[in-house]
Design an enzyme around this catalytic site. Structure first.
Site, mmCIF file in Angstrom:
data_model
loop_
_atom_site.group_PDB
_atom_site.id
_atom_site.type_symbol
_atom_site.label_atom_id
_atom_site.label_comp_id
_atom_site.label_asym_id
_atom_site.label_seq_id
_atom_site.Cartn_x
_atom_site.Cartn_y
_atom_site.Cartn_z
ATOM 1 N N GLY A 109 0.871 -1.378 -0.027
ATOM 2 C CA GLY A 109 0.064 0.090 -0.050
ATOM 3 C C GLY A 109 0.920 1.353 0.101
ATOM 4 O O GLY A 109 1.937 1.077 0.364
ATOM 5 N N GLN A 123 2.992 9.824 1.744
ATOM 6 C CA GLN A 123 4.200 9.180 1.520
ATOM 7 C C GLN A 123 5.108 9.915 0.527
ATOM 8 O O GLN A 123 6.295 9.776 0.395
ATOM 9 C CB GLN A 123 4.105 7.767 1.679
ATOM 10 C CG GLN A 123 3.650 7.031 2.691
ATOM 11 C CD GLN A 123 3.603 5.850 2.584
ATOM 12 O OE1 GLN A 123 2.529 5.128 2.157
ATOM 13 N NE2 GLN A 123 4.648 5.055 2.979
ATOM 14 N N CYS A 125 6.654 -0.479 6.945
ATOM 15 C CA CYS A 125 6.100 0.610 6.262
ATOM 16 C C CYS A 125 7.208 0.950 5.156
ATOM 17 O O CYS A 125 8.497 1.173 5.653
ATOM 18 C CB CYS A 125 5.811 1.925 7.175
ATOM 19 S SG CYS A 125 5.327 3.314 6.148
ATOM 20 N N LEU A 126 6.788 1.534 4.023
ATOM 21 C CA LEU A 126 7.778 2.010 3.260
ATOM 22 C C LEU A 126 8.720 3.323 3.789
ATOM 23 O O LEU A 126 9.729 3.504 3.113
ATOM 24 C CB LEU A 126 7.290 2.383 1.652
ATOM 25 C CG LEU A 126 6.614 1.026 0.967
ATOM 26 C CD1 LEU A 126 5.939 1.473 -0.425
ATOM 27 C CD2 LEU A 126 7.726 -0.081 0.928
ATOM 28 N N HIS A 163 -3.574 1.053 7.964
ATOM 29 C CA HIS A 163 -2.362 1.604 8.156
ATOM 30 C C HIS A 163 -2.410 2.901 7.223
ATOM 31 O O HIS A 163 -1.876 3.778 7.512
ATOM 32 C CB HIS A 163 -1.285 0.501 7.823
ATOM 33 C CG HIS A 163 -0.039 1.029 7.494
ATOM 34 N ND1 HIS A 163 0.885 0.556 8.182
ATOM 35 C CD2 HIS A 163 0.450 1.858 6.523
ATOM 36 C CE1 HIS A 163 2.113 0.825 7.792
ATOM 37 N NE2 HIS A 163 2.025 1.752 6.795
ATOM 38 N N GLU A 164 -2.918 2.720 6.254
ATOM 39 C CA GLU A 164 -2.913 3.816 5.011
ATOM 40 C C GLU A 164 -3.749 5.038 5.646
ATOM 41 O O GLU A 164 -3.424 6.159 5.096
ATOM 42 C CB GLU A 164 -3.378 3.451 4.008
ATOM 43 C CG GLU A 164 -2.617 2.231 3.062
ATOM 44 C CD GLU A 164 -1.104 2.493 2.935
ATOM 45 O OE1 GLU A 164 -0.633 3.617 2.872
ATOM 46 O OE2 GLU A 164 -0.272 1.398 3.236
ATOM 47 N N HIS A 168 -2.060 7.086 7.705
ATOM 48 C CA HIS A 168 -0.942 7.961 6.889
ATOM 49 C C HIS A 168 -1.671 9.201 6.452
ATOM 50 O O HIS A 168 -1.012 10.450 6.769
ATOM 51 C CB HIS A 168 -0.312 7.355 5.540
ATOM 52 C CG HIS A 168 0.763 6.382 5.852
ATOM 53 N ND1 HIS A 168 1.749 7.075 6.245
ATOM 54 C CD2 HIS A 168 0.859 5.355 5.413
ATOM 55 C CE1 HIS A 168 2.786 6.049 6.265
ATOM 56 N NE2 HIS A 168 2.123 4.823 5.825
HETATM 57 ZN ZN ZN Z 1 3.238 3.222 5.661
#
Ligand code: ZN
Length: 179
Positions: free
Chosen positions: A46, A51, A92-93, A134-135, A138
């Site tokens: 995702g 991000q 997480c990226l 999670h998204e 963000h």
């Molecule tokens: Zn993330």
């Protein structure tokens, strides 16, 4: 299409609360294509627009093994969370190389617009349920590390800052022709 740079914790821009998208039309297509390309290249499941430093309520997700089930969630809203929780290792990226246990609702119901502006309701469990929570975090300026203890978060912050300093120095030396 282009790969977009992903902001890394503790970049303060990751704390920005994203604004709703007023109108869903074709003008979003290049951004969505870039977000998918960036997410797939980074092997993520995702990616939230936050991000990549675009502070609009847009998320792309693909939790399939085959990486062939792209989902676009615009203005996602969590309508219901199960009382049952699950705890799993999350990454997480924007927090590269760090994985830690986070408790999340096991099931979730969310509404969102798709890339054509059609409203949809998503009933999710398992990885997709975790990913949606999670998204959406963000988009609200929150990362999975905010679900960990302050001590753990401080350790992660120091580790990543050190790595970022080292990477910046290596890059500078490379540009100066020393390497
Ligand atoms: Zn993330």
């Amino acid at each position: 299409m282009a790969l977009l740079p992903i902001l890394a914790y503790p970049d303060p821009k990751l704390s920005t609360v994203a604004s709703p998208v007023d109108k869903v039309d074709d003008s979003l297509a290049p951004l969505l294509a870039d977000m998918f390309e960036t997410m797939y290249a980074a092997k993520g499941v995702g990616l939230a627009a936050t991000q990549i430093d675009v502070h609009r309520r847009i998320v792309v997700i693909d939790v399939s093994e085959e990486r062939n089930q792209p989902m676009v969630l615009i203005n996602p809203e969590i309508q219901w969370l199960s009382e049952e929780f699950v705890k799993g290792d999350e990454g997480c990226l924007s927090v590269p190389g760090i994985y830690d246990g986070v408790e999340r609702a096991a099931r979730v119901r969310a509404t969102a617009l798709d890339e054509h502006g059609n409203s949809r309701t998503i009933e999710a469990e398992g990885l997709l349920a975790v990913c949606i929570q999670h998204e959406v975090d963000h988009l609200n300026g929150k990362l999975f590390v905010h679900h960990l203890s302050q001590l753990k978060r401080e350790r992660i912050k120091s580790k990543l800052l050190k790595e970022q300093r080292e990477a910046a120095r290596a890059n500078k030396e490379k540009q100066a022709g020393k390497v």
